[in-house]
Design an enzyme around this catalytic site. Structure first.
Site, PDB file in Angstrom:
ATOM      1  N   CYS A 305       0.827  -1.218   0.000  1.00 59.71           N
ATOM      2  CA  CYS A 305       0.000   0.000   0.000  1.00 59.71           C
ATOM      3  C   CYS A 305       0.854   1.258   0.000  1.00 59.71           C
ATOM      4  CB  CYS A 305      -0.940  -0.002   1.201  1.00 59.71           C
ATOM      5  SG  CYS A 305      -0.135   0.363   2.775  1.00 59.71           S
ATOM      6  N   CYS A 314      11.826   9.448  13.680  1.00 62.12           N
ATOM      7  CA  CYS A 314      10.986  10.346  12.890  1.00 62.12           C
ATOM      8  C   CYS A 314       9.520   9.909  12.947  1.00 62.12           C
ATOM      9  CB  CYS A 314      11.470  10.380  11.445  1.00 62.12           C
ATOM     10  SG  CYS A 314      10.461  11.398  10.334  1.00 62.12           S
ATOM     11  N   CYS A 319       2.138   9.702   2.265  1.00 71.41           N
ATOM     12  CA  CYS A 319       1.720   8.959   1.070  1.00 71.41           C
ATOM     13  C   CYS A 319       2.932   8.759   0.157  1.00 71.41           C
ATOM     14  CB  CYS A 319       0.620   9.729   0.328  1.00 71.41           C
ATOM     15  SG  CYS A 319       0.231   9.053  -1.315  1.00 71.41           S
ATOM     16  N   HIS A 329      -5.095  11.991   3.840  1.00 69.83           N
ATOM     17  CA  HIS A 329      -5.523  10.989   2.877  1.00 69.83           C
ATOM     18  C   HIS A 329      -6.605  10.099   3.471  1.00 69.83           C
ATOM     19  CE1 HIS A 329      -1.848  12.362   1.006  1.00 69.83           C
ATOM     20  NE2 HIS A 329      -2.117  11.644  -0.088  1.00 69.83           N
TER      21      HIS A 329
END
Length: 588
Positions: A305, A314, A319, A329
Site C-alpha cells: 500500500c 521520525c 503517502c 488521505h
C-alpha cells in the site's frame, strides 16, 4: 565472392549487391566511404598470419637474466668510459640504466656528470698516520680500521656500518648514498657496501639494485601477478601491449592491468573505477527510494500500500505517491492503493522533474547491471576454464591417453582448445565494457557490434560444449572408441574457426568499427554477411567494409538462405556454388 550478400539499414535503405565484407571490392557510397581490411586466412596469407601469431614483441626475464643484463651494461660502460665497475653502476643508476644516455651525457660534459653523481676525477687519499680520529664518534682508531670514500673523509668501521645500515633500512634511497660528511657529496658505491656492510645489509642492497634495474628502466617492468618474480623487457613502440608471462598471467604492458584487448587502457580504467565507485549505490538509492518529507532520509517501499511510516525517531506517516501527510488521505483521495492528489498534480506537471530523474537513474542502473553481470559471468567462466585446463593437463590427459590408446603428444589439440577457450572468455568479457561505453547515438555501430558479440558468444559456446561435454564421453569410455579421430577433427576445426573469428573481432573493435554506417543512415549487415565479416574467406584474402546510403528509399534485400549450405564441421554458411567450406576447408 561468388555469392551475393546484402547490407541493409533500419530505414529500408537501398539494397546492396556486395557482401558487407567483400573480398572483391569495398562497398561504396555516394559519400565515398572507404573500406577497411581484415587479414584473412586464404592459403596465400596463412603463413603470414601464423608468423604474426608467433611473433613476440617482448622478452620474459628471470632473476638470472636480469643480473646478466645488468652486469653486461655495467661492464660495457666501464670499458667504454675507462672507469671502475662501481662508478659505472652509479652512472647507470643515475641515468635510469640507459647505456646510450650515459655515453651521450658523459662525452658531452664529463665534468658536470661527475659533479651530478658524486664521482671525483682525482680521488683523495686518507691521511697516512698511525691513528686517525673518526669524524662521527670522534674516537681514535688505527689507520687500518678506518675507511673513506673517494673524498678522503675517514670514519671508523663501526660508524660506517651504522650509517650504511640505517640508509639501507630506509629503502631504495641507499642506492644514491653519499659521504657521511654533511659538506661532501662524494658517492658511496657498491664496492664500499660490500666491504663495510653486514651480510644482511649487503643482500638488501643487492636486491634494491636488482629491482632498480627493472623499475627505473622504461623498457622493463615486473609482472604484476602476485608472487611472480619474472620481469618483461618490451619493444617500445609496438602496437600490441598484451604480454603473457611465464607464470601464465596475461597483462597489458601499458597499464599493467590484466590483458584487455580489444578495449583500450582508458576504457579499462573507467570501467574498473565504475565497478568500485559509490556512484552506482547512489543511482540505486535514487532509482528505488524516495526521501521522507520530514527527515529527508531515503526510504525503500517494501509493502503493497501507499501508506508509509518512517523509521524511529521520525515516525512520520505520508503517502508514497504524493509525499503528503497521510492524515490528509483517506477514502476521498483513493484509499490505501491510489492517490487522486498525485494523479492530478502529475497531470499538471508537478512531479515531472523528480520522476524524470528517478527514471533516468533507474535506466542507468539497469543498463550498467546488464553489462556488469555479463562481464562478471564471463570472468567466472574464464576462471572455471582455467581450472579445467589445469585439471586436463595434470590428470585427464593421461587418463584419456590410456582410455583411447593415444600418445599424449597426439592429444595436444585438446590443450589448445582449452587455451583458446580461456583467451576467448577474456576477450568476450571485455567486449561488454566496450559495449557499455559505445555511444548510444551510434545506432548502426551498436546494432552491428551486438550482432558480432552474439555470434562470438555462440561460436565460443559451441567450442566450450565440445571440449567439455563431448570430450567427457571419451574420458568415460572403457575401451577405445572408433569415432575419436572424428572428434579430434571436429574439436581442432572449432578451435581454428573460433580463433580466427575472435582475432578478427578484436581487430574490428580496436579500429572502432569506424566504417560502419553512421547514425544518420543506421546501416547494418545481414546475419549471413556479418558471419563472413569476421570469419569468412575471400579470393583476395581481404575482408572489407563500408557504409552506404539510400537514394530511392526502397526496401532492402537480404541474402536468400536457400542458396547456402551449412558446414557439418563448423556450421559456417557457404554458397551452394562451392563444395569446400570457406571457413574450415571441410568438403561437403
Amino acid at each position: 565472392m561468388d555469392s551475393e550478400d546484402d547490407m541493409h539499414d533500419a530505414n529500408d535503405l537501398e539494397s546492396l549487391d556486395d557482401d558487407f565484407y567483400s573480398g572483391e571490392t569495398a562497398m561504396g557510397s555516394d559519400d565515398g566511404d572507404a573500406g577497411y581490411d581484415f587479414v584473412d586466412n586464404e592459403s596465400d596469407d596463412s603463413e603470414d598470419i601464423t608468423s604474426h601469431r608467433q611473433q613476440q614483441n617482448y622478452t620474459i626475464l628471470s632473476e638470472a637474466d636480469i643480473r646478466q643484463h645488468q652486469e653486461e651494461d655495467i661492464n660495457r660502460v666501464s670499458i667504454v668510459l675507462s672507469i671502475s665497475r662501481s662508478a659505472a653502476c652509479i652512472l647507470l643508476r643515475h641515468y635510469n640504466w640507459s647505456v646510450s644516455k650515459v655515453h651521450d651525457e658523459w662525452f658531452a660534459d664529463e665534468e658536470n656528470v661527475r659533479k651530478a653523481v658524486g664521482l671525483l676525477e682525482n680521488p683523495v687519499e686518507m691521511q697516512n698516520a698511525r691513528e686517525l680520529s673518526c669524524g662521527i664518534c670522534f674516537e681514535n682508531y688505527p689507520h687500518n680500521n678506518m675507511s673513506a670514500a673517494a673524498c678522503g673523509h675517514h670514519f671508523c668501521g663501526s660508524c660506517w656500518r651504522g650509517y650504511i645500515g640505517t640508509s639501507i633500512s630506509d629503502g631504495p634511497g641507499c642506492l644514491t648514498l653519499r659521504c657521511p660528511d654533511p659538506s661532501c657529496s662524494a658517492a658511496v658505491g657498491q664496492d664500499m657496501i660490500n666491504v663495510l656492510a653486514t651480510d644482511e645489509d649487503k643482500e638488501k642492497y643487492s636486491r634494491y639494485l636488482l629491482r632498480s634495474y627493472i623499475e627505473d628502466n622504461r623498457k622493463t617492468k615486473w609482472c604484476p601477478a602476485p608472487g611472480c618474480d619474472f620481469a618483461v623487457e618490451f619493444v617500445i613502440g609496438s602496437g600490441n601491449y598484451d604480454v603473457c608471462c611465464n607464470c601464465s598471467y596475461n597483462f597489458c604492458w601499458n597499464c599493467t592491468e590484466e590483458a584487455h584487448r580489444p578495449v583500450d587502457c582508458g576504457t579499462v580504467a573507467k570501467w574498473i573505477l565504475k565497478n568500485s565507485a559509490e556512484s552506482e549505490n547512489m543511482n540505486w538509492i535514487l532509482a528505488n527510494s524516495k526521501p521522507c518529507p520530514k527527515c529527508k532520509r531515503p526510504i525503500e517501499k517494501n509493502q503493497g500500500c501507499m501508506h508509509i511510516t518512517c523509521t524511529p525517531p521520525c515516525k512520520y506517516e505520508f503517502c508514497w505517491l504524493c509525499l503528503g501527510a497521510w492524515s490528509d488521505h483517506g477514502e476521498r483521495t483513493g484509499g490505501f492503493y491510489a492517490c487522486n492528489r498525485y494523479e492530478a498534480a502529475k497531470q499538471e506537471g508537478a512531479y515531472d522533474e523528480s520522476e524524470r530523474r528517478r527514471e533516468m537513474a533507474k535506466n542507468s542502473l539497469e543498463r550498467y547491471t546488464h553489462y556488469y553481470e555479463r562481464w562478471a559471468t564471463n570472468q567466472s567462466s574464464r576462471q572455471k576454464a582455467l581450472t579445467d585446463l589445469h585439471s586436463m593437463q595434470t590428470e585427464k590427459l593421461e587418463k584419456l591417453s590410456d582410455r583411447q590408446s593415444q600418445p599424449e603428444s597426439q592429444l595436444k589439440f585438446i590443450i589448445e582448445a582449452w587455451l583458446q577457450i580461456v583467451e576467448c572468455r577474456r576477450v568476450l568479457k571485455w567486449t561488454y565494457a566496450y559495449g557499455y561505453y559505445l555511444p548510444e547515438h551510434e545506432h548502426a555501430k551498436r546494432q552491428f557490434f551486438e550482432y558480432l558479440q552474439g555470434e562470438a558468444e555462440s561460436g565460443l559456446e559451441r567450442l566450450h560444449q565440445c571440449a567439455e561435454k563431448e570430450l567427457q564421453v571419451y574420458l568415460d569410455a572403457e575401451t577405445p572408441m572408433k569415432d575419436f579421430n572424428d572428434f579430434r577433427t571436429k574439436l581442432a576445426g572449432l578451435t581454428s574457426v573460433t580463433r580466427n573469428y575472435f582475432e578478427n573481432l578484436v581487430r574490428a573493435l580496436e579500429t572502432g568499427l569506424k566504417d560502419v554506417g553512421s547514425s544518420n543512415n543506421q546501416a547494418t549487415c545481414s546475419k549471413t554477411s556479418s558471419s563472413k565479416c569476421l570469419g569468412g574467406k575471400s579470393k583476395s584474402g581481404k575482408i572489407k567494409a563500408g557504409g552506404t546510403s539510400s537514394k530511392s528509399g526502397g526496401p532492402s534485400r537480404s541474402l536468400d538462405e536457400s542458396n547456402l549450405w551449412s558446414c557439418d564441421q563448423c556450421t559456417y554458411a557457404n554458397p551452394r556454388s562451392t563444395n569446400m567450406c570457406q571457413m574450415c576447408e571441410h568438403r561437403r
